[in-house]
Structures are given as structure tokens and as C-alpha cells.
Design a protein around this motif. Structure first.
Motif, PDB file in Angstrom:
ATOM      1  N   UNK A  51     -39.914 -52.152  62.699  1.00 45.95           N
ATOM      2  CA  UNK A  51     -39.263 -53.074  63.624  1.00 45.95           C
ATOM      3  C   UNK A  51     -37.938 -52.502  64.116  1.00 45.95           C
ATOM      4  N   UNK A  52     -37.229 -51.831  63.232  1.00 47.38           N
ATOM      5  CA  UNK A  52     -35.967 -51.190  63.619  1.00 47.38           C
ATOM      6  C   UNK A  52     -36.213 -50.100  64.657  1.00 47.38           C
ATOM      7  N   UNK A  53     -37.277 -49.327  64.470  1.00 46.58           N
ATOM      8  CA  UNK A  53     -37.616 -48.283  65.444  1.00 46.58           C
ATOM      9  C   UNK A  53     -37.950 -48.887  66.806  1.00 46.58           C
ATOM     10  N   UNK A  54     -38.576 -50.042  66.816  1.00 48.54           N
ATOM     11  CA  UNK A  54     -38.882 -50.719  68.076  1.00 48.54           C
ATOM     12  C   UNK A  54     -37.611 -51.174  68.772  1.00 48.54           C
ATOM     13  N   UNK A  55     -36.576 -51.455  67.994  1.00 46.27           N
ATOM     14  CA  UNK A  55     -35.280 -51.796  68.567  1.00 46.27           C
ATOM     15  C   UNK A  55     -34.940 -53.272  68.574  1.00 46.27           C
ATOM     16  N   UNK A  56     -35.790 -54.106  67.973  1.00 50.28           N
ATOM     17  CA  UNK A  56     -35.551 -55.546  68.025  1.00 50.28           C
ATOM     18  C   UNK A  56     -34.358 -55.921  67.153  1.00 50.28           C
ATOM     19  N   UNK A  57     -33.764 -57.078  67.450  1.00 52.33           N
ATOM     20  CA  UNK A  57     -32.527 -57.501  66.799  1.00 52.33           C
ATOM     21  C   UNK A  57     -32.715 -58.639  65.808  1.00 52.33           C
ATOM     22  N   UNK A  58     -33.715 -59.465  66.038  1.00 52.92           N
ATOM     23  CA  UNK A  58     -33.928 -60.671  65.231  1.00 52.92           C
ATOM     24  C   UNK A  58     -35.401 -60.739  64.856  1.00 52.92           C
ATOM     25  N   UNK A  59     -35.677 -61.087  63.603  1.00 48.84           N
ATOM     26  CA  UNK A  59     -37.044 -61.366  63.166  1.00 48.84           C
ATOM     27  C   UNK A  59     -37.167 -62.864  62.942  1.00 48.84           C
ATOM     28  N   UNK A  60     -38.082 -63.488  63.705  1.00 52.36           N
ATOM     29  CA  UNK A  60     -38.415 -64.895  63.471  1.00 52.36           C
ATOM     30  C   UNK A  60     -39.585 -64.921  62.503  1.00 52.36           C
ATOM     31  N   UNK A  61     -39.342 -65.515  61.343  1.00 53.30           N
ATOM     32  CA  UNK A  61     -40.326 -65.582  60.277  1.00 53.30           C
ATOM     33  C   UNK A  61     -40.987 -66.954  60.291  1.00 53.30           C
TER      34      UNK A  61
END
Length: 568
Positions: A51-61
Motif C-alpha cells: 500500500x505504501x508503494x502505491x502511495x495511498x495515505x489512509x487505510x479504511x478498515x
């Protein structure tokens, strides 16, 4: 002429949650770390670098709380415990720490319109224990005659008779999801307490599930039989909802730098403004559904007549109204898919001949629009709808309930009558396991998966996508990076071009001296773009989904599902 906002910049203040890109994780289907066939918290932690490699900032769980799983975790029996299948509280803490170490944030689901019928509040209420008698909606009546005509979102009546208490209880969703009685101040205090408990653990916000249903009208009057579900106009945006939400905000969210996303069906732009910002109820953004109804039948989502037919001008009108008209304090949760919707490339694109092109176009739209973009797991590799050959293949109680309602009404003779419809609309499409590679079960699990993997996993998977620089995944990654680099794509004023064009969706974003043009040929046929509002012969193309787009004039013929973002 385009629909013009006369401002040259968004007047809203800068906020981290406006600049963020959110990635939604459906834990049960994301990654299984222990081979039991069910995704889990350690599995998500193992994929944080992805997910970090994709560049996203927030994970909605999506919900990981203790639950009997009548509605895949949205029926919560203990808000302060983790479901055994997903792991432990220590596993949850490890995930939070892993995200925070990478400057990523965690958004939890707040499901407080209802609980599970196995929650201790309901168990005490059905026994009429002191202090809990009015925690839910209980009504007297003939055991064969529900108190009103309201229908459930899961099909059938919104009422079930409880033999223990000898009364009916209300459930807008599954019968194992009784609605909390927010009129009771003790309920509101308990909800605020559990919100505070999680905020103190260091989470970065909540997505508020079905929050516009928490206030019911006095007397619970019958609803319009022509609406689906019956009664929705009565229990949506009820008489005390602003009082309840503002109270919750002042008790909890106001004291933290967090993100609040309100899921609200049946919400207009005008209604949405009443909930947002300090001038409203303090919420940060609205997740509305109006654009999700663009391809529904006349009777709503579960009407099999007319599903799948939609026009781009109608879609543009809805999107543009929300982009423009929310006002200074207004903000959108911008999405095309989530755990409750079919796969976006199958619904709004072409998952066959133009699979990659249309998936990239959808990504371009999502990440260049005004509002915080929400990417649902698998969209970044172009996951598509599955095929459900029989009723036994389905898991989603909402889909199954809708089919049972149609059978009971005599509208269909069997599953085959709605098979094509279900394979277009079912929520189950979003819940097939994440496709990590081309090994057995798509690399999701070493065991037997809780739900069947989509058959296309050998062609559509993360391993192949990340290895191919021209893949859908890399297009998402570049778009996320572009959005982070260009304030105009976050705060820029939105202006629609060519509103009546049947194939082109074109718009500009303007912030001070910066102006960006987005041109999307949302069709499988070539078409020309002409506009007096842009006159750029030698464009600087920021990103596109065709390799040679950088050498072409913006006023030209656009190829099937071609998407171009141009610096003006």
C-alpha cells in the motif's frame, strides 16, 4: 458553454484529509496469513509496504470487531474486541503501528445505527433489564402483524418478533441487526464512549456507516409502498439527526485531528451541506449515493428491469452538481466502488476489449476530481465482476434477500430469471478474494478460501501488474503521485466542459494561476473534442493512458477510453 464557477480558487481551508488518497480494505478478502481461508489483520500488516508503494495515505478498515457475521462484520456484538478470525487486539495494534511508521493513517468503521442481536445491550434489553429497556425499538402487537409496513434493506419486513420479550423489534437491515434507539440519551452516551475509546487508541478517524438512519420519526408511521425499501423516506434524515450528530461531534471528534466520513444514502447536495463543517454538524465529508443510482431500474437497485442502462450526460450532471454545489464547507468522498458495489471496470468501463484502457480512465476520473478519492481493494489492478451460476454461489444477505422477495412476489420463477441481473449488481463481486498472483487461490490463502476466487486471477493479479510499467497498477501509482504533487487537483475549482456530449467527460481544475484539463472518452468508439474554452496547440501532458498522447493536440480525436490530463 461549460457550467462555470466564477471563483478562481477553492475557498475552503487546507486539511490533510482533503489531500489524502484513501484505500479501502475488506479484511475477510484481503490476505490470509494463517491458512484458514479468511483474510486477517496480520495479513493486512504483511501488505502495508504494498500500500505504501502505491502511495495511498489512509487505510479504511471495514469492521474487524467481534461479530457473528450475519452481515460480514457489520453486525457488531462487541465494539471493544476483535473477531477471532481476524486476530487479536495486539494484531490490530501492530497494523496501526505499521501504518503510522510509514506516515499512513487508519480509518475505522463506526456502525452505530444498529448492533448485533448478540450484543449485551440487546440481550439485556430483550430481558427488560433495568436501564436497557429502551435501548432498541420495541413495539407491541399481534405476532403475525408487524407494527408498520417498513421494509428491510435485506428484504422482507423491517420487524421481527422476539419471543423472549414478547414484542416486535425494528431492524432496517438483517434481523440479527436490531436498530439502536438514539432517542435514549443512555444510548448516545454509550456510543460516544466507544468512539472516545477508539480515538484514544490513536486511530485517525471513522467512516460512519448508514448514519442518516439513526433518527426515526415519532410514532413510526407507515411509508410509501412505492419506495424501496418501504419507509425509507420516513427513517432517512429523521427529525433529530442533526441534534444527535452535533452532540456526538462535540463529545468526541471536536477534540481530535481526525477524519469523519458520513455514509448517507438518499442525500441531496442541499441536505449534505447541513451536515458538513462547523456551520453544520461538524462532519468532514459525505459519501453520497446519487451517482450510484445512474444505472438502476425504476424501482431502485434491486429492480431487475432496466438495470445497466445509463447515459454519460446524466452521470456528468450528477457528478458536476456535487463537485460545484457543496459550498465552502462541503467536501466529497469521491468513489466509484466499494464493498457494497459491483466492480467498477465491469459497471462503468469495459472489462473485455478495453479492460486496461477503461480501468485507467476510471482511475483518472477518480483521482482528478474534487473530493477525497477512495480506492477499493483490487480496483488498482482492474479486478472485475465474477460469475455466479446459482443462488448457492452467493454469500451477500442483501442480494439473497432481494431474490427471495422477487420469488415471494411471483415476479420471477427462479434464479435463472435474474442471473444476468445478479451478475451485474451483486455486492458479492467486491468481496471475492484479492488476486495477488497466478498461483492457486490467487495467492490469497494456502487453505480453502471462504469465498471463491474470480476465475480471471491468472491474468489479473498484483504480481503481474507491479512487474509491468504500463499496467493499471502503475497508472494508479502515477496518478496518486500527481495528485500529491499538484494542489490544483485537490483544491482547484471544477468546471465542466461539453455537458451534453454523449461520449466525452471533460473538465478543468483551476487554482490561482494553475489550470489543468482532463479529457475522458468514456466510450468504446473514437470521438472528437472541440471546445472554445481551451486553446492549447502544444499541450504539456501530465498523464495519459495511451503512450503517444503527449504528441497530440488536445482538440482532436480521442480513441476508445482514452484519458488525458493536460497542464494548461
Amino acid at each position: 458553454m461549460p457550467s462555470v464557477n466564477t471563483s478562481t480558487a477553492d475557498d475552503g481551508v487546507r486539511e490533510w484529509w482533503k489531500e489524502a488518497v484513501v484505500y479501502q480494505v475488506y479484511p475477510r478478502s484481503f490476505y490470509d496469513s494463517d491458512g484458514d481461508g479468511v483474510g486477517d489483520l496480520p495479513g493486512i500488516t504483511a501488505k502495508v509496504d504494498y500500500l505504501d508503494d502505491l502511495g495511498v495515505d489512509v487505510v479504511w478498515l471495514c469492521p474487524v470487531y467481534e461479530s457473528p457475521n450475519a452481515d460480514n462484520g457489520y453486525d457488531i456484538s462487541d465494539y471493544r474486541a476483535i473477531m477471532d478470525e481476524f486476530g487479536t487486539m495486539a494484531d490490530w495494534r501492530a497494523l496501526l503501528d505499521a501504518l503510522h511508521e510509514r506516515d499512513m493513517r487508519l480509518l475505522m468503521d463506526l456502525v452505530v445505527n444498529h448492533t448485533s442481536d448478540e450484543h449485551e445491550w440487546f440481550q439485556k434489553s430483550r430481558r427488560r433489564e433495568e436501564g436497557y429497556e429502551e435501548y432498541y425499538y420495541w413495539r407491541n402487537g399481534d405476532p403475525d402483524e408487524p407494527p408498520n409496513n417498513w421494509g428491510s434493506f435485506m428484504g422482507g419486513s423491517a420487524w421481527s418478533y422476539d419471543e423472549t420479550r414478547g414484542q416486535w423489534y425494528l431492524h432496517l437491515f438483517d434481523e440479527k441487526q436490531p436498530d439502536l434507539n438514539w432517542r435514549n440519551p443512555d444510548v448516545r452516551a454509550d456510543v460516544a464512549s466507544l468512539v472516545e475509546w477508539w480515538l484514544e487508541k490513536g486511530i485517525d478517524g471513522f467512516r460512519l456507516d448508514a448514519i442518516n438512519y439513526i433518527s426515526k420519526p415519532e410514532g413510526l408511521p407507515d411509508g410509501d409502498p412505492g419506495r424501496s425499501p418501504v419507509g425509507v423516506e420516513q427513517f432517512s434524515h429523521g427529525p433529530h439527526i442533526h441534534e444527535y450528530l452535533r452532540e456526538l461531534y462535540e463529545r468526541t471528534f471536536a477534540d481530535y485531528d481526525v477524519m469523519t466520513v458520513a455514509e448517507m444514502n438518499d442525500t441531496s447536495v442541499e441536505l449534505a451541506r447541513e451536515y458538513l463543517g462547523e456551520s453544520g454538524d461538524g462532519l468532514d465529508m459525505i459519501c453520497h449515493f446519487e451517482h450510484m443510482g445512474v444505472d438502476t431500474g425504476p424501482g431502485g437497485r434491486w429492480d431487475p428491469e432496466g438495470w445497466g442502462d445509463w447515459s454519460l450526460p446524466e452521470f456528468k450532471e450528477i457528478v458536476s452538481r456535487w463537485q460545484r454545489d457543496l459550498g465552502e464547507d462541503g467536501w466529497n468522498a469521491q468513489y466509484l466502488g466499494n464493498h457494497d458495489q459491483p466492480r467498477i471496470v465491469s459497471r462503468f468501463g469495459d472489462d473485455q476489449e478495453y479492460h486496461a484502457e477503461s480501468a485507467k480512465l476510471l482511475a483518472t476520473f477518480l483521482l482528478t476530481s474534487r473530493g477525497t478519492p477512495f480506492v477499493y481493494q483490487g480496483e488498482e489492478i482492474g479486478m472485475s465482476n465474477a460469475e455466479f451460476d446459482s443462488l448457492a454461489d452467493l454469500d451477500d444477505p442483501q442480494t439473497i434477500g432481494a431474490i427471495e422477495d422477487l420469488l415471494d412476489a411471483g415476479a420471477i420463477d427462479g434464479y435463472e430469471d435474474v442471473r444476468e441481473f445478479v451478475n451485474y449488481v451483486s455486492r458479492d463481486h467486491a468481496r471475492t478474494p484479492m488476486q495477488w498472483d497466478d498461483t492457486e487461490h490467487a495467492g490469497f490463502t494456502d487453505g480453502d478460501p471462504w469465498f471463491a476466487v474470480n476465475d480471471d486471477y491468472t491474468e489479473v493479479n498484483v504480481a503481474d501488474a507491479t512487474a509491468d510499467e504500463d499496467s493499471i497498477w502503475h497508472h494508479y501509482r502515477r496518478l496518486v503521485a500527481l495528485r500529491h504533487d499538484r494542489d490544483v487537483l485537490v483544491y482547484g475549482v471544477y468546471e465542466l466542459l461539453c455537458p451534453d456530449h454523449e461520449q466525452l467527460f471533460a473538465y478543468t481544475r483551476t487554482l490561482d494561476e494553475s489550470r489543468v484539463l482532463v479529457v475522458l472518452n468514456w466510450s468504446d468508439e473514437s470521438t472528437s473534442f472541440e471546445s472554445d474554452d481551451v486553446d492549447v496547440v502544444d499541450p504539456s501532458v501530465l498523464i495519459s493512458n495511451y503512450e503517444d498522447a503527449s504528441t497530440r493536440d488536445v482538440r482532436r480525436t480521442y480513441r476508445p477510453y482514452e484519458a488525458v490530463v493536460v497542464d494548461l
